[in-house]
Design a protein around this motif. Structure first.
Motif, PDB file in Angstrom:
ATOM      1  N   ARG A   6      -1.688   3.380  -3.740  1.00 40.89           N
ATOM      2  CA  ARG A   6      -0.383   2.820  -3.110  1.00 40.89           C
ATOM      3  C   ARG A   6      -0.086   3.829  -1.904  1.00 40.89           C
ATOM      4  O   ARG A   6       0.205   3.178  -0.777  1.00 40.89           O
ATOM      5  CB  ARG A   6       0.571   2.644  -4.044  1.00 40.89           C
ATOM      6  CG  ARG A   6       1.806   1.584  -3.876  1.00 40.89           C
ATOM      7  CD  ARG A   6       2.849   1.641  -4.676  1.00 40.89           C
ATOM      8  NE  ARG A   6       3.867   0.246  -4.605  1.00 40.89           N
ATOM      9  CZ  ARG A   6       4.637   0.179  -3.411  1.00 40.89           C
ATOM     10  NH1 ARG A   6       4.685   1.372  -2.538  1.00 40.89           N
ATOM     11  NH2 ARG A   6       5.059  -0.710  -3.194  1.00 40.89           N
ATOM     12  N   VAL A  54       0.617   1.859   6.602  1.00 38.31           N
ATOM     13  CA  VAL A  54       1.764   1.272   6.943  1.00 38.31           C
ATOM     14  C   VAL A  54       2.585   2.003   8.161  1.00 38.31           C
ATOM     15  O   VAL A  54       2.962   1.418   9.078  1.00 38.31           O
ATOM     16  CB  VAL A  54       2.712   0.778   5.746  1.00 38.31           C
ATOM     17  CG1 VAL A  54       3.973   0.377   6.422  1.00 38.31           C
ATOM     18  CG2 VAL A  54       2.200  -0.081   5.026  1.00 38.31           C
ATOM     19  N   LYS A  59       3.406   1.088  11.884  1.00 38.39           N
ATOM     20  CA  LYS A  59       4.827   0.916  12.163  1.00 38.39           C
ATOM     21  C   LYS A  59       5.150   1.878  13.295  1.00 38.39           C
ATOM     22  O   LYS A  59       6.029   1.727  14.356  1.00 38.39           O
ATOM     23  CB  LYS A  59       5.699   1.391  11.178  1.00 38.39           C
ATOM     24  CG  LYS A  59       6.085   0.428  10.023  1.00 38.39           C
ATOM     25  CD  LYS A  59       6.827   0.635   8.549  1.00 38.39           C
ATOM     26  CE  LYS A  59       6.969  -0.499   7.936  1.00 38.39           C
ATOM     27  NZ  LYS A  59       7.966   0.066   6.693  1.00 38.39           N
ATOM     28  N   VAL A  96      11.367   1.793   9.214  1.00 39.28           N
ATOM     29  CA  VAL A  96      10.933   1.940   8.025  1.00 39.28           C
ATOM     30  C   VAL A  96      11.165   0.783   6.910  1.00 39.28           C
ATOM     31  O   VAL A  96      10.412   0.255   6.332  1.00 39.28           O
ATOM     32  CB  VAL A  96      11.431   3.432   7.335  1.00 39.28           C
ATOM     33  CG1 VAL A  96      10.676   3.549   5.984  1.00 39.28           C
ATOM     34  CG2 VAL A  96      10.441   4.514   8.068  1.00 39.28           C
ATOM     35  N   LEU A  97      12.403   0.548   7.019  1.00 41.68           N
ATOM     36  CA  LEU A  97      12.929  -0.419   6.122  1.00 41.68           C
ATOM     37  C   LEU A  97      12.883  -1.799   6.420  1.00 41.68           C
ATOM     38  O   LEU A  97      12.927  -2.360   7.521  1.00 41.68           O
ATOM     39  CB  LEU A  97      14.453  -0.169   5.760  1.00 41.68           C
ATOM     40  CG  LEU A  97      15.131  -1.121   5.229  1.00 41.68           C
ATOM     41  CD1 LEU A  97      14.776  -1.097   3.642  1.00 41.68           C
ATOM     42  CD2 LEU A  97      16.779  -1.253   5.181  1.00 41.68           C
ATOM     43  N   ASP A  98      11.908  -2.575   5.463  1.00 44.53           N
ATOM     44  CA  ASP A  98      11.800  -3.905   5.697  1.00 44.53           C
ATOM     45  C   ASP A  98      12.450  -4.793   4.560  1.00 44.53           C
ATOM     46  O   ASP A  98      11.640  -4.931   3.473  1.00 44.53           O
ATOM     47  CB  ASP A  98      10.440  -4.341   6.030  1.00 44.53           C
ATOM     48  CG  ASP A  98      10.006  -5.682   6.350  1.00 44.53           C
ATOM     49  OD1 ASP A  98      10.926  -6.596   5.990  1.00 44.53           O
ATOM     50  OD2 ASP A  98       8.958  -5.875   6.933  1.00 44.53           O
ATOM     51  N   ARG A 148      10.225  -7.856   3.008  1.00 41.12           N
ATOM     52  CA  ARG A 148       9.158  -7.340   2.204  1.00 41.12           C
ATOM     53  C   ARG A 148       9.486  -6.783   1.028  1.00 41.12           C
ATOM     54  O   ARG A 148       9.066  -7.164   0.029  1.00 41.12           O
ATOM     55  CB  ARG A 148       8.300  -6.432   3.397  1.00 41.12           C
ATOM     56  CG  ARG A 148       7.347  -5.764   2.490  1.00 41.12           C
ATOM     57  CD  ARG A 148       6.083  -6.682   2.167  1.00 41.12           C
ATOM     58  NE  ARG A 148       5.375  -5.867   1.427  1.00 41.12           N
ATOM     59  CZ  ARG A 148       4.230  -6.193   0.831  1.00 41.12           C
ATOM     60  NH1 ARG A 148       4.092  -7.396   0.746  1.00 41.12           N
ATOM     61  NH2 ARG A 148       3.358  -5.569  -0.065  1.00 41.12           N
ATOM     62  N   GLU A 149      10.704  -6.283   0.781  1.00 38.42           N
ATOM     63  CA  GLU A 149      11.086  -5.614  -0.350  1.00 38.42           C
ATOM     64  C   GLU A 149      11.357  -6.710  -1.171  1.00 38.42           C
ATOM     65  O   GLU A 149      10.941  -6.448  -2.273  1.00 38.42           O
ATOM     66  CB  GLU A 149      12.263  -4.633  -0.095  1.00 38.42           C
ATOM     67  CG  GLU A 149      11.776  -3.472   0.406  1.00 38.42           C
ATOM     68  CD  GLU A 149      12.856  -2.032   0.450  1.00 38.42           C
ATOM     69  OE1 GLU A 149      13.737  -2.087  -0.459  1.00 38.42           O
ATOM     70  OE2 GLU A 149      12.493  -1.032   1.016  1.00 38.42           O
ATOM     71  N   VAL A 162       8.360  -7.964  -2.771  1.00 34.79           N
ATOM     72  CA  VAL A 162       7.374  -6.987  -3.641  1.00 34.79           C
ATOM     73  C   VAL A 162       8.279  -7.148  -4.993  1.00 34.79           C
ATOM     74  O   VAL A 162       7.620  -7.368  -5.962  1.00 34.79           O
ATOM     75  CB  VAL A 162       7.771  -5.652  -2.995  1.00 34.79           C
ATOM     76  CG1 VAL A 162       6.937  -4.808  -4.077  1.00 34.79           C
ATOM     77  CG2 VAL A 162       6.929  -5.517  -1.529  1.00 34.79           C
ATOM     78  N   LEU A 213      10.177   1.895  -4.443  1.00 35.04           N
ATOM     79  CA  LEU A 213      10.372   1.579  -3.166  1.00 35.04           C
ATOM     80  C   LEU A 213      11.033   2.833  -2.106  1.00 35.04           C
ATOM     81  O   LEU A 213      10.729   3.091  -1.083  1.00 35.04           O
ATOM     82  CB  LEU A 213      11.146   0.284  -2.709  1.00 35.04           C
ATOM     83  CG  LEU A 213      10.449  -1.064  -3.283  1.00 35.04           C
ATOM     84  CD1 LEU A 213      11.361  -2.001  -3.239  1.00 35.04           C
ATOM     85  CD2 LEU A 213       9.383  -1.077  -2.674  1.00 35.04           C
ATOM     86  N   SER A 220       8.684   5.613  -1.830  1.00 35.49           N
ATOM     87  CA  SER A 220       7.659   5.120  -0.597  1.00 35.49           C
ATOM     88  C   SER A 220       8.367   5.266   0.676  1.00 35.49           C
ATOM     89  O   SER A 220       7.949   5.925   1.881  1.00 35.49           O
ATOM     90  CB  SER A 220       7.268   3.542  -0.798  1.00 35.49           C
ATOM     91  OG  SER A 220       6.903   3.090   0.588  1.00 35.49           O
ATOM     92  N   LYS A 221       9.662   4.734   0.982  1.00 30.13           N
ATOM     93  CA  LYS A 221      10.577   4.941   2.219  1.00 30.13           C
ATOM     94  C   LYS A 221      10.772   6.349   2.550  1.00 30.13           C
ATOM     95  O   LYS A 221      10.621   6.937   3.691  1.00 30.13           O
ATOM     96  CB  LYS A 221      11.819   4.029   2.161  1.00 30.13           C
ATOM     97  CG  LYS A 221      11.468   2.584   2.390  1.00 30.13           C
ATOM     98  CD  LYS A 221      12.942   1.913   2.233  1.00 30.13           C
ATOM     99  CE  LYS A 221      13.300   1.834   0.789  1.00 30.13           C
ATOM    100  NZ  LYS A 221      14.362   1.075   0.602  1.00 30.13           N
ATOM    101  N   GLN A 263       7.670   7.839   3.781  1.00 29.95           N
ATOM    102  CA  GLN A 263       7.400   7.217   5.273  1.00 29.95           C
ATOM    103  C   GLN A 263       8.285   8.081   6.258  1.00 29.95           C
ATOM    104  O   GLN A 263       8.009   8.562   7.430  1.00 29.95           O
ATOM    105  CB  GLN A 263       7.625   6.035   5.546  1.00 29.95           C
ATOM    106  CG  GLN A 263       6.753   5.046   4.672  1.00 29.95           C
ATOM    107  CD  GLN A 263       7.199   3.591   4.732  1.00 29.95           C
ATOM    108  OE1 GLN A 263       7.042   3.140   5.705  1.00 29.95           O
ATOM    109  NE2 GLN A 263       7.071   2.997   3.409  1.00 29.95           N
TER     110      GLN A 263
HETATM  111  C1  ISJ Z   1       5.631  -0.029   2.860  1.00 32.51           C
HETATM  112  C2  ISJ Z   1       6.461  -0.458   3.536  1.00 32.51           C
HETATM  113  O1  ISJ Z   1       7.742  -0.061   3.710  1.00 32.51           O
HETATM  114  C3  ISJ Z   1       8.904  -0.008   2.988  1.00 32.51           C
HETATM  115  C4  ISJ Z   1       8.530   0.222   1.602  1.00 32.51           C
HETATM  116  C5  ISJ Z   1       8.033  -0.863   0.939  1.00 32.51           C
HETATM  117  C6  ISJ Z   1       7.019  -0.574  -0.148  1.00 32.51           C
HETATM  118  O2  ISJ Z   1       6.786   0.564  -0.587  1.00 32.51           O
HETATM  119  O3  ISJ Z   1       6.484  -1.518  -0.826  1.00 32.51           O
HETATM  120  C7  ISJ Z   1       8.239  -2.149   1.234  1.00 32.51           C
HETATM  121  C8  ISJ Z   1       9.038  -2.599   2.396  1.00 32.51           C
HETATM  122  C9  ISJ Z   1       9.662  -1.460   3.230  1.00 32.51           C
HETATM  123  O4  ISJ Z   1      11.001  -1.329   3.231  1.00 32.51           O
HETATM  124  C10 ISJ Z   1       6.330  -1.907   4.092  1.00 32.51           C
HETATM  125  O5  ISJ Z   1       6.794  -2.231   5.131  1.00 32.51           O
HETATM  126  O6  ISJ Z   1       5.408  -2.584   3.818  1.00 32.51           O
END
Ligand code: ISJ
Length: 361
Positions: free
Chosen positions: A25, A32, A36, A43-45, A48-49, A52, A77, A80-81, A84
């Motif tokens: 992952r 990503v 970006k 970073v934040l979307d 998409r969150e 998910v 999440l 992950s952020k 990033q």
């Molecule tokens: C990985 C991303 O960045 C962020 C983290 C996400 C994730 O870990 O699934 C989803 C959305 C974003 O807030 C993405 O934009 O896909």
């Protein structure tokens, strides 16, 4: 094999798969990040969150696990952020104020090659460090002329950041005018009230109208924009180049010893250094502060500085900031911290850094 052993064996197997999947992952997250950065995306979307979470929640068959899985995914999440941000902003340094302000100058001196980002308030810089949006913050801590920046002590108490380094910047004020202006042309002088105060001797008897401005760099920018030979600003030399101004008079501040100490804050505790700082609150009992002081001296430490501040929302209660000569890696320091914890209500280690001895300066 007992039930426990068997269950743990299965957990180990699942964990091994999850570790592998976690890495897969994160590998996708690396791509990503690349995308970006290239497309200058946040970073934040949130959209998409939502997707998910919705899709993954649908994969959980047993309702009783849904809440736990939601918490797990939300943590994922965040991880992950955070990762990033730590990659994207690892070389970014934050400061409060505008370009040309002393905090900006200090940031350039300490981190000449890193990206800079400015913020409206000290608290914004602290928050950005905590949220991985910058790797370091450069914050004024005390001035030899005007004393400590009390608000910064309060922020050190409240936020999970560490002092990693200190930097002493000699503050020099200069009279800056538009290109071609001379001292005789000047009628109005703009600057922060403190800078005007520090330059009093130079200004006396010149008949200038003195106009306070929110800060020195903004004053320089204003004078440049007006492009009027009768207007000048008091600011750091660096503003001359930044705003295309001439230096009409150099080093006009009265005290030659005017120095501001900056602290460099970061998220990690860096243990190297010959000095460390901590904040403690004494217990509410007679002699509590004396006890804390005794612990410090009993262990043979030299206390270089102590400051006290009132605790917000607790009338007449105080916390204390102390700077001590010593190395955090020394077992003596570990013992000191343990004992301080026993005699004080709260102890917070603020970090370690290197302070040159006075003789070297
Ligand atoms: C990985 C991303 O960045 C962020 C983290 C996400 C994730 O870990 O699934 C989803 C959305 C974003 O807030 C993405 O934009 O896909």
């Amino acid at each position: 094999m007992s039930l426990l052993d068997d269950a743990r064996k299965r957990i180990n197997e699942v964990d091994a798969q999850m570790a592998d999947l976690f890495e897969q992952r994160m590998q996708a997250v690396e791509d990503v990040i690349r995308y970006k950065v290239e497309h200058q995306m946040d970073v934040l979307d949130t959209g998409r969150e939502k997707d998910v979470l919705k899709r993954n929640m649908g994969l959980i068959k047993q309702d009783k696990y849904k809440d736990s899985y939601l918490a797990f995914m939300e943590d994922m999440l965040k991880i992950s952020k955070d990762y990033q941000k730590s990659v994207i902003y690892h070389d970014t340094v934050g400061y409060q104020g505008v370009q040309g302000a002393f905090s900006h100058i200090a940031s350039e001196k300490v981190f000449p090659y890193r990206k800079k980002r400015n913020f409206a308030s000290f608290e914004d810089v602290f928050q950005a460090v905590c949220q991985n949006e910058i790797a370091y913050g450069v914050i004024p801590f005390e001035n030899s002329f005007t004393g400590e920046v009390g608000e910064v002590l309060d922020l050190l108490l409240r936020y999970d950041v560490y002092i990693q380094q200190i930097y002493d910047l000699k503050i020099s004020q200069n009279l800056l005018g538009v290109k071609g202006a001379t001292l005789q042309d000047i009628k109005q002088v703009y600057s922060k009230d403190q800078a005007i105060y520090q330059s009093k001797q130079f200004l006396e008897g010149r008949g200038y109208e003195l106009i306070p401005y929110p800060n020195t760099a903004l004053a320089a920018e204003y004078v440049a924009k007006q492009n009027d030979k009768t207007k000048a600003a008091i600011a750091a030399k660096e503003n001359a180049e930044l705003y295309g101004l001439d230096i009409l008079a150099e080093d006009i501040n009265t005290s030659e010893q005017n120095t501001t100490r900056f602290i460099i804050i970061g998220k990690k505790l860096v243990k190297e250094g010959n000095r460390f700082s901590m904040i403690f609150t004494a217990k509410h009992e007679a002699g509590a502060l004396v006890k804390a002081m005794e612990v410090i001296s009993k262990h043979g430490f030299n206390m270089e500085s102590i400051k006290s501040r009132s605790i917000k929302n607790k009338p007449w209660a105080y916390y204390f900031y102390v700077e001590i000569d010593g190395n955090l890696q020394d077992t003596k320091v570990v013992e000191l911290l343990m004992e301080m914890n026993e005699v004080c209500e709260d102890v917070k280690l603020l970090g370690a850094y290197t302070k040159e001895s006075r003789d070297e300066k």
